[in-house]
Motif scaffolding. Structure first.
Motif, mmCIF file in Angstrom:
data_model
loop_
_atom_site.group_PDB
_atom_site.id
_atom_site.type_symbol
_atom_site.label_atom_id
_atom_site.label_comp_id
_atom_site.label_asym_id
_atom_site.label_seq_id
_atom_site.Cartn_x
_atom_site.Cartn_y
_atom_site.Cartn_z
ATOM 1 N N LYS A 156 0.897 -1.160 0.212
ATOM 2 C CA LYS A 156 -0.114 0.084 -0.007
ATOM 3 C C LYS A 156 0.896 1.323 0.129
ATOM 4 C CE LYS A 156 -3.617 -2.193 2.282
ATOM 5 N NZ LYS A 156 -4.578 -2.193 3.982
ATOM 6 N N GLY A 157 2.152 1.150 0.039
ATOM 7 C CA GLY A 157 2.811 2.089 -0.021
ATOM 8 C C GLY A 157 3.077 3.075 1.482
ATOM 9 N N CYS A 158 2.617 2.268 2.449
ATOM 10 C CA CYS A 158 2.871 2.834 3.974
ATOM 11 C C CYS A 158 4.029 2.808 4.313
ATOM 12 C CB CYS A 158 1.557 2.213 4.934
ATOM 13 S SG CYS A 158 -0.073 2.353 4.061
ATOM 14 N N ASP A 159 4.380 3.460 5.496
ATOM 15 C CA ASP A 159 5.556 3.582 6.139
ATOM 16 C C ASP A 159 5.481 1.973 6.951
ATOM 17 O OD1 ASP A 159 6.233 5.679 5.316
ATOM 18 O OD2 ASP A 159 5.688 6.860 6.867
ATOM 19 N N ILE A 160 6.519 1.296 7.016
ATOM 20 C CA ILE A 160 6.757 0.106 7.783
ATOM 21 C C ILE A 160 7.488 0.334 9.000
ATOM 22 C CG2 ILE A 160 7.604 -2.219 7.601
ATOM 23 C CD1 ILE A 160 7.084 -2.136 4.603
ATOM 24 N N ASN A 161 6.900 0.062 9.992
ATOM 25 C CA ASN A 161 7.776 0.405 11.613
ATOM 26 C C ASN A 161 8.582 -1.005 11.757
ATOM 27 O OD1 ASN A 161 6.353 2.578 11.816
ATOM 28 N ND2 ASN A 161 4.548 1.568 12.710
ATOM 29 N N THR A 162 8.279 -2.071 11.217
ATOM 30 C CA THR A 162 8.992 -3.411 11.358
ATOM 31 C C THR A 162 10.418 -3.251 10.705
ATOM 32 O OG1 THR A 162 7.040 -4.581 11.411
ATOM 33 C CG2 THR A 162 8.951 -5.987 11.498
ATOM 34 N N PRO A 163 11.580 -3.457 11.246
ATOM 35 C CA PRO A 163 12.879 -3.163 10.673
ATOM 36 C C PRO A 163 12.854 -4.447 9.638
ATOM 37 C CG PRO A 163 13.108 -3.553 12.961
ATOM 38 C CD PRO A 163 11.694 -3.881 12.843
ATOM 39 N N LEU A 164 13.536 -4.136 8.571
ATOM 40 C CA LEU A 164 13.682 -4.778 7.186
ATOM 41 C C LEU A 164 15.034 -5.214 7.122
ATOM 42 C CD1 LEU A 164 11.394 -2.681 4.676
ATOM 43 C CD2 LEU A 164 10.674 -4.394 5.835
ATOM 44 N N SER A 165 15.118 -6.449 6.475
ATOM 45 C CA SER A 165 16.419 -6.997 6.307
ATOM 46 C C SER A 165 17.181 -6.472 5.057
ATOM 47 C CB SER A 165 16.225 -8.573 5.993
ATOM 48 O OG SER A 165 15.549 -9.358 6.983
ATOM 49 N N THR A 166 18.365 -6.491 5.049
ATOM 50 C CA THR A 166 19.492 -5.879 3.903
ATOM 51 C C THR A 166 19.433 -6.921 2.843
ATOM 52 O OG1 THR A 166 21.255 -6.405 5.065
ATOM 53 C CG2 THR A 166 20.272 -4.084 5.357
ATOM 54 N N LEU A 167 19.887 -6.788 1.598
ATOM 55 C CA LEU A 167 20.140 -7.696 0.712
ATOM 56 C C LEU A 167 21.513 -8.162 0.809
ATOM 57 C CD1 LEU A 167 18.485 -5.811 -2.429
ATOM 58 C CD2 LEU A 167 17.640 -8.100 -1.086
ATOM 59 N N THR A 168 21.749 -9.258 1.824
ATOM 60 C CA THR A 168 22.807 -9.767 2.022
ATOM 61 C C THR A 168 22.670 -11.125 2.054
ATOM 62 O OG1 THR A 168 22.581 -9.709 4.670
ATOM 63 C CG2 THR A 168 23.782 -7.844 3.692
ATOM 64 N N PRO A 169 23.716 -11.903 1.990
ATOM 65 C CA PRO A 169 23.737 -13.419 1.863
ATOM 66 C C PRO A 169 23.082 -13.927 3.231
ATOM 67 C CG PRO A 169 25.711 -12.552 0.943
ATOM 68 C CD PRO A 169 25.166 -11.473 1.436
#
Length: 389
Positions: A87-100
């Motif tokens: 929906k394009g809303c702000d996400i309060n939950t921490p997101l992972s980075t594109l790492t192995p």
């Protein structure tokens, strides 16, 4: 944000082409990721349409992972954060980075852990949340580790051969627990709150042998799913007089205690195995103990009516002390209920009438019936007054 799971990636275009997916689920880590710098992706990576976030599926063979658009329509059970991202809303939950992904994250869920020495007991890390069977024996535990109470999938908990003195009522939060082994500890009581917990609906096997328990509360008989109960080698002087409510109980062992008699409701049990060896049962007393009030008090009459008509009651409806009186009401031999006005007497019974297999009752190997304590109501007393007099 990463979720270890089994993943089977299928193309939605295959059915339209008349093809079927031959893929097989593999162990993978599914991550909800945000490329470095927001919308900027790593060199050589494909841009996700309108996507600030993407779904990354990493396997052991492809630790870099394959990226997919986060579509909440196909990922209803993943996390609410996916919906917010779509929906394009702000996400309060921490997101992972594109790492192995680390190799350890591909390991299957651990469902069983057995610890049999103090040196192997985990002190610096938590128990795996996926555990269903946990044994922590010979670990010198003085109390139940609160980290164990977070294992919501536990069905079997073995804390035998420790030094536990008290059980926290929060063990009742383990809603799937079926087997609890507390053999060879230092328990002196079994708390009422634990008897009133959700374990009433799940607990099937309970081992309290080799402790120092002197009495079990009457609320103990609410474990109506209990099939196996071991009370050997304690200091019990009597069993809960509502023990007849344990209708599913099949194996009962209470050897080497200090039992003087058995409650009247004992005759309502239907056991396959019974062991009462090493108890000092008394002979029936000649005269009964009479505690009658004529006429009955209003409290006694109301209590009998509530129990007879099965009127619901609770601490939020009536005073707490009245709940206690109703919880500890005796059952007359005629089926009526007694509170404070009753006759208590002794008789004997044939234990083979309640158990298929009876282990010897006394130290000389006899299987004769021990003393049974029973209660009579005023009605029974009036009807049999000529005999009693």
């Amino acid at each position: 944000m990463r979720l270890p799971c089994e993943v089977d990636v299928r193309s939605c275009h295959l059915p339209t082409l008349g093809l079927a997916s031959r893929g097989k689920g593999v162990r993978a880590v599914v991550s909800l990721c945000q490329p470095p710098g927001g919308n900027e992706l790593q060199p050589g990576a494909r841009t996700e349409p309108g996507g600030r976030v993407c779904l990354l599926v990493s396997t052991m063979k492809d630790r870099q992972g394959a990226r997919y658009k986060a579509n909440p329509g196909n990922l209803k059970t993943f996390l609410s954060a996916v919906r917010l991202a779509h929906k394009g809303c702000d996400i309060n939950t921490p997101l992972s980075t594109l790492t192995p992904v680390k190799t350890s994250e591909f390991e299957k869920y651990k469902t069983k852990m057995v610890i049999t020495s103090k040196k192997d007991y985990p002190l610096s890390k938590n128990f795996p949340y996926s555990l269903e069977h946990l044994q922590a024996s010979y670990c010198s535990l003085a109390r139940v580790d609160m980290r164990m109470l977070c294992l919501k999938n536990l069905t079997k908990l073995d804390l035998s051969h420790n030094s536990i003195k008290k059980l926290p009522a929060t063990i009742g939060d383990l809603t799937h627990l079926q087997e609890l082994n507390l053999n060879d500890n230092q328990l002196e009581t079994f708390s009422v709150p634990l008897c009133e917990s959700t374990l009433q609906k799940s607990l099937q096997s309970l081992d309290l042998s080799k402790n120092k328990i002197k009495a079990l509360p009457v609320q103990f008989c609410r474990f109506q799913e209990l099939t196996n109960l071991n009370l050997n080698d304690n200091e019990l002087r009597h069993l809960p007089f509502k023990i007849g409510q344990l209708t599913n109980l099949r194996f009962l062992s209470a050897a080497r205690n200090k039992l003087r008699n058995l409650p009247c409701e004992f005759k309502m049990l239907s056991l396959e195995y019974l062991d009462l060896f090493g108890n000092t049962f008394e002979k029936p007393e000649v005269l009964p103990i009479i505690k009658l009030q004529v006429p009955l008090t209003l409290l006694e009459s109301c209590g009998q009516a509530m129990l007879s008509y099965r009127i619901p009651y609770g601490r939020d409806i009536i005073p707490y002390h009245l709940c206690q009186d109703l919880d500890t009401a005796k059952t007359c031999v005629c089926g009526r209920f007694c509170l404070q006005s009753f006759i208590q007497g002794m008789t004997t019974m044939n234990l083979h009438s309640v158990a298929h297999t009876v282990v010897s009752v006394d130290n000389v190997g006899r299987t004769e019936a021990p003393v049974i304590s029973y209660f009579c109501s005023l009605t029974c007393f009036v009807k049999s007054s000529d005999t009693l007099n």
